[in-house]
Enzyme design. Structure first.
Site, mmCIF file in Angstrom:
data_model
loop_
_atom_site.group_PDB
_atom_site.id
_atom_site.type_symbol
_atom_site.label_atom_id
_atom_site.label_comp_id
_atom_site.label_asym_id
_atom_site.label_seq_id
_atom_site.Cartn_x
_atom_site.Cartn_y
_atom_site.Cartn_z
ATOM 1 N N ASP A 19 31.939 47.363 9.970
ATOM 2 C CA ASP A 19 32.636 46.086 10.157
ATOM 3 C C ASP A 19 34.149 46.260 10.325
ATOM 4 O OD1 ASP A 19 32.740 47.030 7.571
ATOM 5 O OD2 ASP A 19 32.666 45.041 6.632
ATOM 6 N N GLN A 78 43.617 47.781 8.653
ATOM 7 C CA GLN A 78 42.422 47.987 9.467
ATOM 8 C C GLN A 78 41.981 46.616 9.932
ATOM 9 O OE1 GLN A 78 40.694 49.868 6.162
ATOM 10 N NE2 GLN A 78 39.826 47.998 5.316
ATOM 11 N N ASP A 118 45.524 50.067 0.533
ATOM 12 C CA ASP A 118 44.162 50.573 0.705
ATOM 13 C C ASP A 118 44.175 51.855 1.538
ATOM 14 O OD1 ASP A 118 41.263 49.501 0.343
ATOM 15 O OD2 ASP A 118 41.329 50.134 2.450
ATOM 16 N N ASN A 119 43.549 52.913 1.009
ATOM 17 C CA ASN A 119 43.386 54.159 1.760
ATOM 18 C C ASN A 119 44.640 54.611 2.527
ATOM 19 O OD1 ASN A 119 40.764 54.777 1.068
ATOM 20 N ND2 ASN A 119 39.875 53.527 2.703
ATOM 21 N N GLU A 164 46.178 53.563 -3.122
ATOM 22 C CA GLU A 164 44.762 53.770 -3.426
ATOM 23 C C GLU A 164 44.301 55.002 -2.650
ATOM 24 O OE1 GLU A 164 40.258 52.389 -2.762
ATOM 25 O OE2 GLU A 164 41.782 52.571 -1.224
ATOM 26 N N LYS A 200 29.198 42.635 7.184
ATOM 27 C CA LYS A 200 28.243 43.249 6.271
ATOM 28 C C LYS A 200 27.535 42.168 5.449
ATOM 29 C CE LYS A 200 28.966 47.789 6.788
ATOM 30 N NZ LYS A 200 29.377 48.801 5.831
ATOM 31 N N LYS A 211 31.826 43.118 -3.522
ATOM 32 C CA LYS A 211 32.482 43.337 -2.226
ATOM 33 C C LYS A 211 31.792 42.548 -1.116
ATOM 34 C CE LYS A 211 32.359 47.912 -2.268
ATOM 35 N NZ LYS A 211 32.498 49.282 -1.734
ATOM 36 N N TYR A 212 30.494 42.234 -1.328
ATOM 37 C CA TYR A 212 29.726 41.594 -0.247
ATOM 38 C C TYR A 212 29.174 40.227 -0.605
ATOM 39 C CZ TYR A 212 29.877 46.559 0.787
ATOM 40 O OH TYR A 212 30.303 47.838 0.972
#
Lengths: 670, 670
Positions: free
Chosen positions: B353, B318, B389-390, B418, B258, B531-532
């Protein structure tokens, strides 16, 4: 204990849907809920998977004697809650459980629809869908399989434009076919099936009349017989009762027999307490010789059936000192070091004429079997209802076993628990299988007391397993309210019992004759109690409530709203002496509103504030028809004036009638 | 299914005491409750037997690694409810259960006492008692047995006058000796032991600071390193934080990387999202080369420990398309018919991504093992806290297994979920072992919303297993309230998070610098999100809340009342913009009352109505010391005036001090 970090089995690891919080369920499924045949059981649960995939949830139920489950799709109620209802179709145990799985086809279909709408490329989606359809085909019966395979071929067919294939893929029929043949490989099943016990109507709606058969002779001092009781049936039927409960009909002990007014020294001719069971003539399976024979009892049962009445017997598991069991099975009684047996006590009451049975004796299997055979003996004679004396003084495990044993062959048998004891003990007995239970109703007199108690009975999970039976009096209970309130008090308590609870009963003729003299100030025992002597009641006294009782019972019989407790709602009043409540039966468009003056002495008036929504009423006028006094009035809106003179009629039992009815009256109940 | 009418086994038939409704217990004991070491677990249950006999009830508990149970007598709380408490002494699983039996000696003793008082003959009673004492002797160790035998002889000795023997029989010491050696032959044991997971303090009380390590360089555009993070530790410690959470520190994928502002086409030099884990340099067990080495990380961990700070890593399961697992273990990903893998989605968010991992792949045992080894790798490096995460997009069974596996060897490891998802999914994750969870706090702004949500978190059974962690912002969440409310909004939300919840955190330096620009109207995404891209924050800006945050955290550290949630109580105010609540810690005589102006724009004033009882206050004056503004006032009674200008200070955090303290201040808490 499995080490918690052990690798789980394949099924545990791959079952993605979680099921939690299934209701109704008593103590995690350890106990049954109860419903009458024809009732719906509304089952709800939480079900969800990780992520975004759709799931499918199914309610499964079957009668315990069936092999196959019936499956019903459950509906998404929002917030991961799912619901469906099944109907109890037969007597006896019904199991119900649920299973759930990821709805792969539905999830794919939703994604395809979104992608197509967003104008994304769906070529690969269509291939995935075709594979899912082929997989469903492999699980389907032949004809459906062929149909599905053809459909899969269509989805894959690149010679057809993608939009057309999308239309085919989203076809409702394909969705239905695939949903009917889901991949259940990793489905989740609810941990422990619950049980719903299907009962007959009388479990839920019954009007009891208790009467001492020995007091039914019309000749002063003469011992009544089953034939005398039979002669009384028409009167009882006219009063509208459908259960006639007889205190123990067995031979009465002569050793330590009680005299009149509970005297410990009986005089010659004293008849003793019927609960001092057993003598030379026999025990729990024998009949007191002066009442008649087994055939006479059968005659009474048959005559009662002709009038819509069932005979209920008393199951009082205790023995007079001369009961045959005392000598035949001394090991069933707890001997003291001097060889004597301690008589029964239920402090502060003492039962010198009764020995308790030791239900946890080393010889318990033989004892329990003997008790079961006693019950079966009376079932063979035609009895299907037992009023159980003091069940809270016998072990819980015994009751669970006994009731299950009887119900296995006779699911139609009803047991009423005479458990005047602590709340949790009463609840446990209901959980273990008692159909109905006596309650604290006799001592709940004020508006707050009645509101609080009824709310607990009808709004908590008690409603799923505990069926109250309201008795304003019993041979043991003459409340202060009845002692001092006069005839209006008896009328008010009768209306309360008969309309607040679908099951109720009275001990007569003491009740309808307003018998109210206690043996001593502060005591709830009757003076010259029928428990210890034969009575000749003046049944035709002009103050008798016989006709009033009949009227109230007829209202109960013609109004389905009064045959259930789950729709009970209280309505505010501005006078604490006025209790206002309603019951409704949407299926029969039946609405009853009761207002009772709790003060037996003075006229009370005030305003009620009806919850119109609960009565399916709007602001249009409606008719209130007092079924007791047979007067009618027109009301409108929630606030309405009430005035009740207890010396005329202490209660209104209103049928509510809308002037214009629509088919939508009860829509919100559905 | 056992036929319900089968004769029960001897133990079931003769165990007279029933145990029901044990609390705390989650889903019938299926899940653990959690407590911090040193906490008490107050266990309650219903226990009762049929009839009038006394019963004894015992709480049993043990650490799961112990063989022997510790037994505590439970106290009769009335209405057949019993209670006792045990203290969690170590990390890890503690089992607790109960057993109960009929107290034969106590029952006999009570009867003897009554009989003696009533002047009844007690000769046989004394013989029965002697037999009970001899039976106790047979169960006692030798020395006690001898003592009891002698006592039994005394009771039987007819040469001693009965009254003297009664006195001996009722001797307290005899009661204690017999109670210590009860007949447990037919004792009842609670069906399924419950488990309490003992945690370390930080599970219950933690202050988190989230920071992107790559943004810690002081040189514009330069990639930060672990050494740069180390240089930042003093500042973080001065702000009072004790957990420093780093977003993923692993190599970042180059495929489908990204660009800035979530662009799907990265420009040369774009650094990508740290959550797109894995590239040629390695996957979940590798470190992004520009951050440093494993040794650098160890150095950071050690430096943090010196300052009372723990490093928390992100566990984001992930993979970027170029993560090594994608080629090494293609079976761990769900291939589509064209061989491609669908990127991750969390509608409406799309993660082009990122590939999701298929946790229910046929090869799941190898995958799960690989994940566990990743976690163990970082534990070996010194990490003891993971922000996950998630977790709600991975199967529940996986988490239950993974956390149990890690906890078996490392009970001190904490997991923060999270899970911004549906309520029941969040609860399930907590049940499965997550130590703490993100919450809906960020979106609860009004008094009613905060009251309702906090009541659910602290008053329902959630309190037994769900530990909330309140975040006013995260890299993904810039709420409308913060976007529009200015600096006062950040201050108010900080005070709310830090005082309503013992666990809270902020994403900085965005938070203390009041970063509030969203990428688009209606979006909660930051413009130019970290984040990017690499950011260089102007940390010394004069509007920074650094000092304010430090003050609030110091108040948390010095006030035990703020280190727990179970004593949270809300107090009414007459202005809905003013939220008033308190927390207390009776053991430390600590009372905190907070009043927050929820309106970030205008001064709000009104009256609070304090529940004085809950604060152990009477009608005497008391001092309120605002620990934020360092002002003091004297209040008296429940009604007190509040005025808060959000542009000065939007909140009071009052310490309450009574002028005269007594040791009984908190008596009613015990």
């Amino acid at each position: 204990m499995t080490p918690p970090s052990a690798i789980p089995d394949d099924q545990t690891a791959r079952a993605r849907v979680v099921i939690e919080g299934l209701t109704p369920s008593i103590d995690g499924g350890r106990f049954k809920i109860t419903r009458v045949v024809g009732d719906a059981v509304a089952v709800e649960l939480d079900a969800f998977a990780e992520g975004q995939d759709l799931i499918a949830v199914e309610l499964r139920y079957r009668h315990a004697t069936d092999t196959d489950w019936t499956c019903l799709p459950m509906r998404d109620l929002g917030n991961d809650r799912w619901g469906a209802a099944f109907t109890v179709e037969r007597l006896g145990a019904h199991q119900y459980t649920a299973h759930a799985w990821v709805d792969q086809f539905g999830t794919w279909r939703q994604g395809l629809s979104r992608n197509a709408e967003a104008g994304n490329d769906v070529m690969v989606d269509l291939l995935i869908g075709a594979a899912l359809v082929r997989a469903a085909a492999a699980r389907a019966p032949k004809s459906t399989a062929k149909q599905l395979a053809a459909w899969a071929t269509e989805l894959e067919d690149t010679t057809t434009p993608a939009p057309d294939r999308v239309t085919r893929a989203l076809d409702e029929e394909l969705g239905v076919l695939c949903a009917a043949h889901p991949d259940l490989t990793h489905a989740t099943t609810w941990a422990r099936p619950c049980v719903c016990w299907g009962e007959r109507d009388r479990a839920q709606f019954s009007s009891w009349y208790e009467l001492f058969p020995r007091s039914t002779s019309t000749v002063p001092g003469q011992h009544g017989t089953f034939a005398d009781v039979t002669a009384r049936l028409d009167e009882i039927a006219q009063m509208g009762f459908d259960v006639l409960y007889l205190p123990p009909i067995h031979p009465i002990g002569r050793v330590a027999r009680k005299g009149r007014n509970n005297s410990t020294t009986a005089q010659p001719g004293d008849v003793g307490s019927p609960w001092a069971i057993g003598a030379a003539e026999g025990g729990h399976d024998a009949i007191h010789p002066e009442l008649g024979t087994l055939d006479d009892l059968r005659g009474l049962i048959d005559a009662a059936v002709d009038r819509g009445i069932e005979i209920a017997l008393d199951l009082a598991l205790q023995c007079a000192p001369d009961h045959p069991w005392v000598t035949e099975h001394p090991q069933w009684f707890r001997a003291r070091p001097d060889g004597s047996i301690q008589y029964a006590e239920n402090p502060p009451k003492r039962y010198q004429d009764i020995y308790p049975i030791d239900f946890t004796t080393d010889d318990w299997p033989a004892l329990w079997e003997a008790v079961a055979r006693v019950v079966e003996h009376w079932i063979d004679a035609g009895i299907r209802i037992f009023r159980v004396d003091n069940p809270h003084t016998k072990p819980f495990a015994f009751w669970e076993w006994l009731i299950a044993r009887i119900h296995a062959a006779h699911p139609e048998v009803l047991f009423l628990a005479e458990a005047f004891t602590r709340p949790k003990v009463m609840r446990r007995l209901a959980k273990l299988g008692f159909t109905q239970s006596y309650t604290y109703f006799a001592w709940r007199n004020t508006r707050d007391e009645l509101y609080g108690y009824l709310t607990e009975l009808t709004q908590s999970d008690l409603r799923d397993y505990f069926r109250p039976n309201f008795w304003p009096n019993t041979p043991d209970i003459l409340t202060g309210y009845l002692q001092t309130g006069g005839r209006p008090a008896f009328m008010a308590r009768l209306v309360l019992a008969a309309t607040l609870s679908s099951n109720y009963g009275i001990y007569g003729p003491a009740f309808e004759l307003c018998e109210h003299t206690a043996i001593a100030p502060g005591s709830e025992e009757y003076l010259n109690s029928e428990k210890y002597e034969i009575k000749l009641w003046n049944r035709d006294a002009d103050w008798s409530l016989r006709d009033f009782v009949g009227r109230v019972n007829r209202i109960r019989h013609t109004h389905p709203a009064l045959q259930r407790n789950d729709t009970l709602i209280f309505h505010p009043t501005d006078n604490p002496q006025l209790l206002c409540y309603s019951k409704t039966d949407p299926r029969h468009d039946d609405r009853i509103v009761c207002v009772v003056n709790l003060d037996p002495t003075f006229t009370q008036s005030g305003w009620t504030e009806l919850h119109l929504d609960a009565l399916a009423l709007d602001n249009q006028p409606f008719q209130v028809h007092d079924l007791v006094g047979d007067t009618r009035a027109e009301w409108r809106g929630s606030r309405n004036f009430i005035q009740l003179d207890p010396h005329v009629l202490p209660a209104h039992v209103f049928a509510i009638r809308r002037h214009v009815r629509t088919e939508h009256d009860f829509d919100y109940f559905s």
